[in-house]
Design a protein around this motif. Structure first.
Motif, PDB file in Angstrom:
ATOM      1  N   LYS A 153       0.833  -1.199   0.000  1.00 27.82           N
ATOM      2  CA  LYS A 153       0.000   0.000   0.000  1.00 27.82           C
ATOM      3  C   LYS A 153       0.874   1.258   0.000  1.00 27.82           C
ATOM      4  O   LYS A 153       0.543   2.255  -0.636  1.00 27.82           O
ATOM      5  N   GLY A 154       1.996   1.174   0.690  1.00 29.59           N
ATOM      6  CA  GLY A 154       2.884   2.331   0.764  1.00 29.59           C
ATOM      7  C   GLY A 154       3.481   2.688  -0.586  1.00 29.59           C
ATOM      8  O   GLY A 154       3.510   3.863  -0.986  1.00 29.59           O
ATOM      9  N   THR A 155       3.964   1.682  -1.322  1.00 31.62           N
ATOM     10  CA  THR A 155       4.520   1.917  -2.650  1.00 31.62           C
ATOM     11  C   THR A 155       3.449   2.466  -3.587  1.00 31.62           C
ATOM     12  O   THR A 155       3.705   3.377  -4.379  1.00 31.62           O
ATOM     13  N   ALA A 156       2.235   1.904  -3.479  1.00 32.30           N
ATOM     14  CA  ALA A 156       1.142   2.345  -4.340  1.00 32.30           C
ATOM     15  C   ALA A 156       0.781   3.807  -4.080  1.00 32.30           C
ATOM     16  O   ALA A 156       0.597   4.591  -5.021  1.00 32.30           O
ATOM     17  N   VAL A 157       0.673   4.180  -2.809  1.00 31.51           N
ATOM     18  CA  VAL A 157       0.360   5.569  -2.469  1.00 31.51           C
ATOM     19  C   VAL A 157       1.469   6.504  -2.957  1.00 31.51           C
ATOM     20  O   VAL A 157       1.193   7.584  -3.504  1.00 31.51           O
ATOM     21  N   THR A 158       2.715   6.087  -2.796  1.00 26.66           N
ATOM     22  CA  THR A 158       3.842   6.900  -3.247  1.00 26.66           C
ATOM     23  C   THR A 158       3.804   7.115  -4.757  1.00 26.66           C
ATOM     24  O   THR A 158       3.986   8.235  -5.244  1.00 26.66           O
ATOM     25  N   HIS A 159       3.566   6.028  -5.517  1.00 29.70           N
ATOM     26  CA  HIS A 159       3.504   6.141  -6.975  1.00 29.70           C
ATOM     27  C   HIS A 159       2.366   7.063  -7.406  1.00 29.70           C
ATOM     28  O   HIS A 159       2.529   7.883  -8.321  1.00 29.70           O
ATOM     29  N   LEU A 160       1.224   6.923  -6.746  1.00 28.42           N
ATOM     30  CA  LEU A 160       0.072   7.742  -7.110  1.00 28.42           C
ATOM     31  C   LEU A 160       0.331   9.215  -6.785  1.00 28.42           C
ATOM     32  O   LEU A 160       0.011  10.102  -7.582  1.00 28.42           O
ATOM     33  N   ALA A 161       0.910   9.475  -5.627  1.00 27.51           N
ATOM     34  CA  ALA A 161       1.230  10.857  -5.250  1.00 27.51           C
ATOM     35  C   ALA A 161       2.204  11.476  -6.240  1.00 27.51           C
ATOM     36  O   ALA A 161       2.062  12.636  -6.627  1.00 27.51           O
ATOM     37  N   GLU A 162       3.201  10.699  -6.660  1.00 25.59           N
ATOM     38  CA  GLU A 162       4.177  11.199  -7.637  1.00 25.59           C
ATOM     39  C   GLU A 162       3.503  11.510  -8.964  1.00 25.59           C
ATOM     40  O   GLU A 162       3.799  12.527  -9.600  1.00 25.59           O
ATOM     41  N   ARG A 214       0.479  -0.503   7.503  1.00 28.84           N
ATOM     42  CA  ARG A 214       1.704   0.119   8.012  1.00 28.84           C
ATOM     43  C   ARG A 214       2.487   0.836   6.909  1.00 28.84           C
ATOM     44  O   ARG A 214       2.932   1.972   7.087  1.00 28.84           O
ATOM     45  N   THR A 215       2.677   0.177   5.775  1.00 25.67           N
ATOM     46  CA  THR A 215       3.537   0.776   4.755  1.00 25.67           C
ATOM     47  C   THR A 215       2.969   2.086   4.229  1.00 25.67           C
ATOM     48  O   THR A 215       3.718   3.029   3.966  1.00 25.67           O
ATOM     49  N   MET A 216       1.645   2.178   4.089  1.00 24.91           N
ATOM     50  CA  MET A 216       1.098   3.445   3.590  1.00 24.91           C
ATOM     51  C   MET A 216       1.110   4.520   4.673  1.00 24.91           C
ATOM     52  O   MET A 216       1.271   5.699   4.389  1.00 24.91           O
ATOM     53  N   LEU A 217       0.980   4.110   5.921  1.00 22.53           N
ATOM     54  CA  LEU A 217       1.081   5.081   7.007  1.00 22.53           C
ATOM     55  C   LEU A 217       2.502   5.645   7.091  1.00 22.53           C
ATOM     56  O   LEU A 217       2.706   6.827   7.374  1.00 22.53           O
ATOM     57  N   GLU A 218       3.484   4.785   6.823  1.00 21.36           N
ATOM     58  CA  GLU A 218       4.880   5.231   6.861  1.00 21.36           C
ATOM     59  C   GLU A 218       5.254   6.054   5.626  1.00 21.36           C
ATOM     60  O   GLU A 218       6.212   6.828   5.663  1.00 21.36           O
ATOM     61  N   ALA A 219       4.486   5.897   4.537  1.00 17.25           N
ATOM     62  CA  ALA A 219       4.821   6.572   3.284  1.00 17.25           C
ATOM     63  C   ALA A 219       4.295   7.996   3.192  1.00 17.25           C
ATOM     64  O   ALA A 219       4.820   8.805   2.424  1.00 17.25           O
TER      65      ALA A 219
END
Length: 269
Positions: A196-205, A224-229
């Motif tokens: 989820k964290g990688t996905a949120v990061t890619h979408l934000a970019e 956790r991963t999206m909360l940390e991202a």
């Protein structure tokens, strides 16, 4: 910077214990969307299991997005176009299927089309997952899975059996895959690049947003991963204690419309 993207988990977060979207949450989502904030559902479910919620929340317009399969897929909800797709190979499937048999656990693999299991006696949690995400279940031998595009594999069983098996998992599994326990009876295994964290990061970019302009709201370990991202991690009052340690904000529980509180308090305020 104002918050322009909010990634929201479903179970235990967006939905109350009756698996309903409260009127307060609905209203807050509509207010945020009207203000130009991207509300992005981020879930372990496939798109079929999210579609009714996207329709209910009116998140199917142009440039609305959804994160599914715990980040293995990011899709445009209006067109179905894949922005991110991280799948598992047939050899991945064979290795994990063999491991599940050695551990004595039920297992199923999920594609965009359905849920596939090689267990003749289909596990009750496989049936539960199929009902939850509105997808068909198919019995297929490992040999019949060769041409399937597998997005996620789940080991599913009684919590005490699953916990005992997790303690025996080889370290190589964690080295080669993203492994998350999303429920007491679900262990999810995905492509190493998927989270989820990688996905949120890619979408934000893609949207040209800084981390400070992003928020995520969740309650379980697979969040956790999206909360940390993101720059603004929000954990539900009913969330697990480990996550609350990394939260910038603690919102109300899912039965108290905590998502609505978070949006109004820290996004629209």
């Amino acid at each position: 910077m104002s918050i322009k993207l909010v990634a929201v988990d479903i179970d235990g977060t967006l939905l109350n214990h009756k698996r309903e979207i409260t009127p307060e949450v609905y209203s807050a989502v509509q207010e945020a969307k009207k203000a130009g904030v991207k509300i992005v559902i981020a879930t372990g479910r496939p798109i079929a299991g999210v579609a009714p919620l996207l329709e209910e929340l009116k998140l199917q317009d142009k440039e609305d997005y959804v994160i599914t399969f715990n980040g293995a897929l990011v899709q445009d909800t209006a067109t179905g176009e894949d922005l991110v797709k991280e799948v598992l190979s047939y050899n991945d499937y064979l290795n994990i299927e063999l491991l599940s048999r050695k551990l004595g656990l039920h297992m199923h693999a999920i594609t965009k089309e359905g849920i596939y299991t090689a267990n003749r006696n289909i596990g009750k949690y496989t049936i539960h997952e199929a009902s939850l995400v509105n997808m068909p279940v198919y019995y297929r031998t490992p040999e019949e899975m060769v041409n399937k595009e597998i997005v996620k594999i789940m080991m599913v069983d009684e919590p005490e059996l699953l916990d005992a098996a997790i303690a025996k998992l080889p370290s190589e599994l964690y080295e080669h895959y993203t492994v998350v326990k999303s429920r007491p009876f679900y262990l999810e295994i995905m492509n190493k690049k998927a989270s989820k964290g990688t996905a949120v990061t890619h979408l934000a970019e893609k949207l040209g947003l800084h981390p400070e302009e992003t928020m995520a709201i969740g309650d379980e370990e697979n969040d956790r991963t999206m909360l940390e991202a993101v720059g603004n991690p929000v954990v539900m009052e009913n969330g697990i204690p480990q996550l609350k340690k990394i939260a910038k904000y603690i919102t109300k529980s899912n039965d108290e419309s905590g998502v609505a509180y978070a949006i109004r308090e820290w996004v629209l305020d």
